[in-house]
Every structure is written in C-alpha cells, then in structure tokens.
Motif scaffolding. Structure first.
Motif, PDB file in Angstrom:
ATOM      1  N   PHE A 194     -11.143  -6.862  26.001  1.00  0.00           N
ATOM      2  CA  PHE A 194     -12.506  -7.785  26.674  1.00  0.00           C
ATOM      3  C   PHE A 194     -12.774  -7.139  27.730  1.00  0.00           C
ATOM      4  CE2 PHE A 194     -13.164  -9.534  31.135  1.00  0.00           C
ATOM      5  CZ  PHE A 194     -13.434 -10.780  30.279  1.00  0.00           C
ATOM      6  N   ARG A 195     -11.468  -6.170  28.781  1.00  0.00           N
ATOM      7  CA  ARG A 195     -12.561  -5.222  29.844  1.00  0.00           C
ATOM      8  C   ARG A 195     -12.928  -3.783  28.603  1.00  0.00           C
ATOM      9  NH1 ARG A 195      -9.256  -5.711  34.806  1.00  0.00           N
ATOM     10  NH2 ARG A 195     -10.591  -3.347  35.276  1.00  0.00           N
ATOM     11  N   GLY A 218      -5.075  -2.122  30.781  1.00  0.00           N
ATOM     12  CA  GLY A 218      -5.039  -3.976  30.375  1.00  0.00           C
ATOM     13  C   GLY A 218      -4.159  -5.024  31.877  1.00  0.00           C
ATOM     14  N   SER A 219      -5.196  -4.436  32.888  1.00  0.00           N
ATOM     15  CA  SER A 219      -4.377  -5.347  33.841  1.00  0.00           C
ATOM     16  C   SER A 219      -5.722  -6.942  34.084  1.00  0.00           C
ATOM     17  CB  SER A 219      -5.034  -4.196  34.728  1.00  0.00           C
ATOM     18  OG  SER A 219      -4.698  -5.230  36.271  1.00  0.00           O
ATOM     19  N   PRO A 220      -4.423  -8.045  33.769  1.00  0.00           N
ATOM     20  CA  PRO A 220      -5.349  -9.217  33.863  1.00  0.00           C
ATOM     21  C   PRO A 220      -5.836  -9.301  35.734  1.00  0.00           C
ATOM     22  CG  PRO A 220      -3.597  -9.830  33.733  1.00  0.00           C
ATOM     23  CD  PRO A 220      -4.049  -8.332  34.042  1.00  0.00           C
ATOM     24  N   THR A 221      -7.170  -8.774  36.135  1.00  0.00           N
ATOM     25  CA  THR A 221      -6.701  -9.017  37.530  1.00  0.00           C
ATOM     26  C   THR A 221      -7.900 -10.229  37.924  1.00  0.00           C
ATOM     27  OG1 THR A 221      -9.366  -7.979  37.146  1.00  0.00           O
ATOM     28  CG2 THR A 221      -7.717  -6.369  38.083  1.00  0.00           C
ATOM     29  N   PRO A 222      -7.646 -11.102  39.318  1.00  0.00           N
ATOM     30  CA  PRO A 222      -8.397 -12.196  38.881  1.00  0.00           C
ATOM     31  C   PRO A 222     -10.173 -11.847  38.658  1.00  0.00           C
ATOM     32  CG  PRO A 222      -7.008 -11.132  41.293  1.00  0.00           C
ATOM     33  CD  PRO A 222      -7.115 -10.777  40.651  1.00  0.00           C
ATOM     34  N   THR A 223     -10.989 -11.046  39.386  1.00  0.00           N
ATOM     35  CA  THR A 223     -11.694 -11.543  38.348  1.00  0.00           C
ATOM     36  C   THR A 223     -11.801 -11.846  36.563  1.00  0.00           C
ATOM     37  OG1 THR A 223     -12.834 -10.315  39.860  1.00  0.00           O
ATOM     38  CG2 THR A 223     -13.789 -10.017  38.278  1.00  0.00           C
ATOM     39  N   VAL A 224     -11.111 -10.815  36.061  1.00  0.00           N
ATOM     40  CA  VAL A 224     -10.718 -10.286  34.694  1.00  0.00           C
ATOM     41  C   VAL A 224     -10.423 -12.153  34.391  1.00  0.00           C
ATOM     42  CG1 VAL A 224      -9.697  -9.461  33.049  1.00  0.00           C
ATOM     43  CG2 VAL A 224     -10.856  -8.624  33.974  1.00  0.00           C
ATOM     44  N   PHE A 225      -9.868 -12.940  35.143  1.00  0.00           N
ATOM     45  CA  PHE A 225      -8.570 -14.007  34.535  1.00  0.00           C
ATOM     46  C   PHE A 225      -9.898 -15.144  35.314  1.00  0.00           C
ATOM     47  CE2 PHE A 225      -5.667 -17.569  36.030  1.00  0.00           C
ATOM     48  CZ  PHE A 225      -5.586 -17.644  35.115  1.00  0.00           C
ATOM     49  N   ARG A 226     -10.760 -14.812  35.923  1.00  0.00           N
ATOM     50  CA  ARG A 226     -11.352 -16.225  36.063  1.00  0.00           C
ATOM     51  C   ARG A 226     -12.859 -16.182  34.996  1.00  0.00           C
ATOM     52  NH1 ARG A 226     -12.134 -19.824  40.092  1.00  0.00           N
ATOM     53  NH2 ARG A 226     -10.311 -19.168  41.319  1.00  0.00           N
ATOM     54  N   ARG A 227     -12.832 -14.851  34.675  1.00  0.00           N
ATOM     55  CA  ARG A 227     -14.489 -14.666  33.300  1.00  0.00           C
ATOM     56  C   ARG A 227     -14.150 -15.538  31.870  1.00  0.00           C
ATOM     57  NH1 ARG A 227     -18.704 -12.394  33.766  1.00  0.00           N
ATOM     58  NH2 ARG A 227     -18.226 -11.679  31.797  1.00  0.00           N
TER      59      ARG A 227
END
Length: 332
Positions: free
Chosen positions: A190-191, A200-209
């Motif tokens: 995804f990134r 491979g880090s699901p940051t808050p920005t990644v998670f919300r998107r």
C-alpha cells in the motif's frame, strides 16, 4: 242581483299564483352544500441504514473523528415532510440531532440523509422519526448500531479492521488480528502504491486512508480482463480480473546493471518448488525472466538479476493464481 264580472287577465294571474303555490308545496328543497372530507393522513414507514464503515463480527465499525453517513427512506413519499435523524450513545444519551427534508425518489418512497461526526470512542445507535402532520402519520425507524474506535492500530480488533480494509483494496493480507509479517507486507505494498516511505508500519495516516477505502491501485490496462501488471516505478506486482486489481504484492525488479525487460508478454512456463538458482515457484514470461519467490526482496530498491522477485510466502499464491497464456504488462 248584479253579477260581478272578473277580467280574463285577472283570472289568468290568479291561476298562475295558485299553480306556483301548488308547485312550491309539492317540490322538496334541494340538499345543502357540503365541505369535501379531507383524505386520511398517509402511513409513515421508515427505514435507515449506515452504508459506510466496516462490518466485522456482526458489528459496524467507524473511526473516531470521521463523519458517519446515515441514509434512510420513508414510505410513501408525501411532499413537504421532514424527518428527525438522531445519534445516541448506547446508554440512550442523545449526542446529535438534525431535521432533514424528505426528497422524492424515482419510486413511491421519499429519501433523506445526514452526516454526524463521531467525536468519542464507544457504542452508538442511529434512529429516525417522523412527527405526525395532517398529511402523514408518525413513524420511527429501527435502530442501526455502530461502534467507534480510535484511528490507529492499537490491538486485536483494530488490526483485524486494518486487514479487512487492506483486502478490500486488493492488498493481500491475512485476517487474524495480528500485525504479523504478512500484514506488514500488505501495508508495504500500500505504501509503495501511494508513494509513502517503504516500510510495513501502519501509521494513523495509513490506517485511516486504508479504512476509508482510499489508496487503491489504478490499472494502466483494462484488456484482457484477466492479466498481470508489473509496475517498476512503484515496485509492485498486480493481478487483475474484470478490470479490477484483485491481488497486489510488493516486489523487487532488476537492478540498474541487470534491468527487467519491459513490454507486453505472456506467461509460458511454470517451474514448481525451488530451482538451482534459488528461484521459488517460478512462472516465466520472457526467456529466462520470471515472477518468482526469493529470500531477498529489498523494500527500498530493485535488486534482482532481471526477474520480478516476490517474498517467498507470497510466491505459491501467485504461482497458483496466474494461468499459462495470461498477459503480463511490465512498465515503468
């Protein structure tokens, strides 16, 4: 005796008066005018739904801070009506209320909608009411329950939601509630697609998107319906079907000294297991070029000898998914 003579005209007048009196006595008066009875008010049957969010284990989940769309219908449609849409905590406490107009649909129903911002974590429900009017009766929809959680990956349930959301966008991930290596590979893909830093880090920005269905891969080609795309710029391999991505994987292509061939090709040979070069579950598409698993698949740079390397845990799934004769486009 002198007789009194009556003139003929006078006799005629007397006769007319007598006839009129006789007619008046025989004809009954007509009915008095009446006011039309208004039609009875229409029934009011309401239904409401929450089309967004993610359903997992019979619960509809939303992220705290997001806007919640509530959509409903009222049967039948009556012009000029309004509906009150309410957001409650599970305890019954009212936290949001809005009156909305009812609009006509193509059929016999009316429609309405409203968005609430969910500001706190917890359990909620949405309900709609129609107050009685001269034209339409009162009515109440059923409750639609939901749960709001923070917009970050913090534990089992949020990880499951991340995994479900990744799969909805075609990033291949298990759904087990654990932030394991397979899930991190899906996050990495995804990134890469979205030009984020390659981790491979699901940051808050990644998670919300991801949760809100944003950041999917847009195919460059639509035909044939089933095909593969190797995007060398973003270093991902995409399997497509019916014009949509169905599997997206991180990959590593040829390094500058041994670049991957570009163009339109067809898979023509399979090689199961591991060969003498350490290539695992290989599917060849041009000469010695293949999609195959390999122990080293760097996340941040191309490293192969020209092939499309994929992580070994993903290689068998890819090998089983592509068909001999299927088209692959390799481009930058």
């Amino acid at each position: 005796m002198i007789r009194r003579l009556i003139a003929p005209a006078a006799i005629s007048g007397v006769f007319a008066i007598a006839c009129a009196c006789s007619a008046s006595a025989q004809t009954p008066p007509g009915p008095a005018p009446t006011t039309p009875t208004p039609p009875p008010p229409a029934e009011a049957r309401l239904a409401i739904k929450l089309p967004d969010g993610i359903v997992d284990q019979h619960v509809r989940w939303f992220l705290t801070g997001d806007k919640l769309l509530a959509k409903g219908k009222i049967y039948p449609y009556v012009a000029g009506q309004k509906v009150v849409v309410e957001l409650h905590k599970s305890s019954g406490e009212l936290v949001g209320q809005h009156t909305v107009k009812v609009e006509k649909t193509d059929g016999t129903a009316g429609k309405f909608q409203h968005r609430f911002r969910v500001n706190d974590d917890g359990r909620y429900f949405v309900i709609a009411h129609h107050k009685v009017t001269p034209e339409q009766k009162a009515g109440t929809s059923g409750k639609q329950k939901l749960r709001s959680i923070p917009g970050r990956v913090t534990g089992y349930e949020s990880t499951r939601l991340l995994q479900i959301a990744l799969n909805r966008l075609a990033y291949v991930s298990p759904i087990n509630g654990h932030l394991d290596e397979a899930t991190r590979r899906a996050v990495l893909a995804f990134r890469k697609v979205n030009w984020y830093h390659h981790t491979g880090s699901p940051t808050p920005t990644v998670f919300r998107r991801v949760f809100n269905g944003r950041g999917g891969f847009v195919l460059r080609y639509q035909h044939p319906s089933m095909h593969a795309e190797g995007d060398l710029s973003r270093q991902v391999l995409v399997l497509a079907d019916h014009g949509q991505p169905v599997q997206i994987y991180t990959m590593s292509s040829g390094k500058p000294s041994t670049p991957t061939v570009r163009g339109k090709f067809r898979f023509y040979r399979r090689q199961p297991g591991t060969n003498a070069h350490g290539m695992v579950w290989s599917v060849y598409f041009h000469g010695g070029y293949a999609v195959h698993g390999y122990p080293s698949v760097p996340a941040t740079y191309p490293a192969s000898h020209g092939c499309i390397r994929v992580p070994i845990p993903d290689s068998h799934h890819i090998y089983s998914s592509v068909r001999l004769g299927e088209t692959i486009y390799v481009y930058k």
